[in-house]
Design an enzyme around this catalytic site. Structure first.
Site, PDB file in Angstrom:
ATOM      1  N   THR A 182       0.829  -1.198   0.000  1.00 18.06           N
ATOM      2  CA  THR A 182       0.000   0.000   0.000  1.00 18.06           C
ATOM      3  C   THR A 182       0.869   1.255   0.000  1.00 18.06           C
ATOM      4  OG1 THR A 182      -1.770  -1.123   1.204  1.00 18.06           O
ATOM      5  CG2 THR A 182      -1.683   1.265   1.411  1.00 18.06           C
ATOM      6  N   ASP A 213      -8.352  -1.636   5.253  1.00 14.41           N
ATOM      7  CA  ASP A 213      -8.431  -0.406   6.034  1.00 14.41           C
ATOM      8  C   ASP A 213      -8.146   0.853   5.232  1.00 14.41           C
ATOM      9  OD1 ASP A 213      -5.704  -1.421   5.897  1.00 14.41           O
ATOM     10  OD2 ASP A 213      -5.173   0.262   7.179  1.00 14.41           O
ATOM     11  N   GLY A 234      -0.664  -2.463   6.023  1.00 19.91           N
ATOM     12  CA  GLY A 234      -0.482  -3.696   6.784  1.00 19.91           C
ATOM     13  C   GLY A 234      -1.687  -4.601   6.724  1.00 19.91           C
ATOM     14  N   GLY A 236      -4.964  -5.125   7.167  1.00 20.24           N
ATOM     15  CA  GLY A 236      -6.051  -4.168   7.309  1.00 20.24           C
ATOM     16  C   GLY A 236      -7.129  -4.545   8.289  1.00 20.24           C
TER      17      GLY A 236
END
Length: 349
Positions: A182, A213, A234, A236
């Site tokens: 991400t 997330d 990470g 999420g």
């Protein structure tokens, strides 16, 4: 984990922090070519965002400029270079938020917008909603005149290889190599406003329309001029359960306000009458960089305690900035009006 000292800036200064994902980025694990390519991409993103801020532009524009560069770079899991779902397609998530008025825009499971962060910005500016998803997000994008591409544009041979490798194993649901690519950015402009943005292709092999997330305001993305701007990367599901971004911002805001109120009360008890400017100065200096980092680390520890992993970048309107990650490394970079830009990959940098 490695964090630079806080940059307690004045109102005429700007700052920018970016990330390109966290994970098992260890010396010897990444090829020299991959590492060099990622570092170069981070440097280009810092240059793009810094140019906006140095010219007096706003924080949201700087965040967008930096993330567009990362979305166009196949070294990162966002835009071109995004990972595949279990079914072999690519679904894109993104969010942006302005700390000045807490305006936000987000999209999930989009399929054809060349730069998803631009679609999230369109939602913020031109939609009555905060979040659009799937077919509706695609339709809104096309109607807004954003560049449309075939879904295949986002993939690369390496991402397809990662999917095939994952499906050949039965050790887990997705992303067995724990590489959270991400991308995100947080910025503080010369006016003291902060903004945050995040963009991702999600997790390799995700199924059933999974949304992480990144596009969820308060989980992986949040910005508030009263406290902080945050972009996370990470696992999420755990960032969502803790509401990591909002939780950190809330703790910073409440502690800063309480400290400033106490100091103001003590000053007035001593006979000093504080005007609005004096109270604002108290708030701006209420917390030290170490105290901000302690709050960030505490919330991250709570997330890790539930079984999650990953990292984030943060930047307060008062100039504190840094990283936190619970993986061997995180693609990251920082630039400001006070010094030369720098990028890093490994935890010991």
């Amino acid at each position: 984990m490695s964090n630079p000292p806080p940059d307690t800036t004045s109102e005429s200064r700007w700052s920018l922090v970016i990330h390109g994902g966290s994970g098992r980025f260890e010396r010897g694990r990444l090829s020299a070519e991959t590492e060099a390519g990622a570092r170069a991409g981070l440097e280009r993103a810092l240059a793009a965002g810094s140019a906006v801020l140095a010219a007096g532009g706003n924080a949201l524009d700087a965040v967008q400029a930096a993330i567009v560069v990362l979305e166009d770079d196949p070294h990162f899991n966002a835009g071109h270079g995004s990972v595949y779902t279990y079914e072999g397609k690519i679904e894109l998530d993104a969010a942006v938020m302005s700390g000045a008025d807490r305006a936000a825009g987000a999209i999930a499971r989009a399929h054809h917008t060349k730069n998803p962060i631009l679609l999230a910005r369109k939602v913020l500016e031109d939609s009555p909603h905060v979040m659009l998803s799937g077919e509706g997000a695609d339709r809104f994008s096309a109607e807004s005149g954003l560049v449309q591409v075939e879904n295949a544009y986002f993939g690369t041979p390496e991402r397809k290889r990662q999917l095939d490798e994952m499906k050949a194993k039965t050790s887990g649901w997705f992303d067995i190599d724990m590489k959270y690519g991400t991308v995100g950015a947080v910025a503080r402009d010369v006016h003291g406003h902060v903004a945050a943005g995040t963009s991702t292709g999600g997790l390799t092999g995700k199924r059933y329309g999974r949304i992480g997330d990144s596009p969820l305001i308060g989980a992986g993305t949040y910005a508030d001029d009263r406290s902080c701007a945050i972009s996370a990367t990470g696992a999420g599901e755990y960032f969502i359960r803790v509401g990591v971004a909002h939780e950190i911002c809330t703790r910073i805001r409440l502690k800063a306000e309480a400290r400033a109120e106490f100091l103001a009360h003590e000053a007035e008890r001593g006979g000093t009458i504080l005007d609005e400017a004096a109270r604002a100065k108290l708030l701006a200096t209420a917390l030290t960089g170490d105290e901000v980092q302690e709050i960030v680390d505490a919330v991250m520890a709570e997330m890790v305690g539930l079984g999650g992993t990953g990292g984030l970048i943060y930047l307060t309107p008062w100039g504190h900035q840094g990283y936190a990650f619970h993986t061997p490394g995180m693609y990251r970079g920082m630039a400001s009006s006070d010094g030369a830009p720098r990028v890093a990959v490994y935890g010991d940098e």
